[in-house]
Scaffold this motif. Structure first.
Motif: not given
Length: 191
Positions: A135, A137, A183-185
């Motif tokens: 993933h 982030s 924060v974007c994941r």
């Protein structure tokens, strides 16, 4: 006098046409992929580019050939602002046969002159991290003057040689106030 008026009218029309002759809303052929994901769902990913000088609401038409039978799948996408693109990931669970060919992609659009672009931006710096599980982030920020609600981030993923690989999205139901960071994941799916 009439000839002068006609010449001026034709001149203005030519200027207006030349200003919009190169503008369009489209999906570049090198930025569209199809695959069956890990759950065997037929998936089409890409990005609609808007080179018009106004926001548009694009409708994408996927012309498919499934086992020799032609079908069209249509999807309305979110607003694409001027000189921006809107990534998409369309899953079509009704296609069960692996003998499918995406023959053509067309885009219709409606002008959205009252659409307002948000101040949400992805921060491209050293804080953007790809983790061991795959993933990604990153920080997003709101540089606008208004609090944004229900933010959905769309991102195109590019591989080596800047080749198009996939599309990711992440939705945040919390508010993002002006000049704030979040924060974007973005999770990577198995194909």
């Amino acid at each position: 006098m009439n000839k002068l008026l006609i010449l001026v009218s034709v001149g203005i029309l030519c200027i207006l046409i030349s200003n919009h002759a190169g503008a369009e809303v489209f999906v570049p052929k090198d930025e569209i992929l199809t695959y069956f994901d890990s759950k065997n769902v037929y998936t089409v990913v890409g990005a609609v580019k808007n080179t018009e000088d106004f926001p548009v609401l694009p409708t994408i038409h996927l012309n498919l050939n499934v086992n020799g039978e032609k079908t069209i799948f249509t999807q309305i996408l979110p607003v694409a602002f001027s000189n921006k693109d809107i990534p998409f990931k369309i899953k079509i669970p009704t296609i069960l046969d692996s003998d499918v060919i995406l023959e053509n992609v067309t885009v219709d659009f409606q002008s959205q002159p009252t659409a307002q672009e948000s101040g949400i931006n992805i921060v491209y710096d050293r804080t953007m991290t790809q983790h061991a599980d795959g993933h990604l982030s990153a920080k997003i920020t709101n540089t606008g003057s208004m609090t944004e609600h229900n933010v959905k981030i769309y991102a195109t993923v590019h591989g080596s040689n800047n080749s198009f690989v996939d599309v990711r999205s992440e939705e945040h139901t919390s508010e993002l106030q002006s000049l704030a960071y979040l924060v974007c994941r973005l999770l990577l799916e198995k194909k």
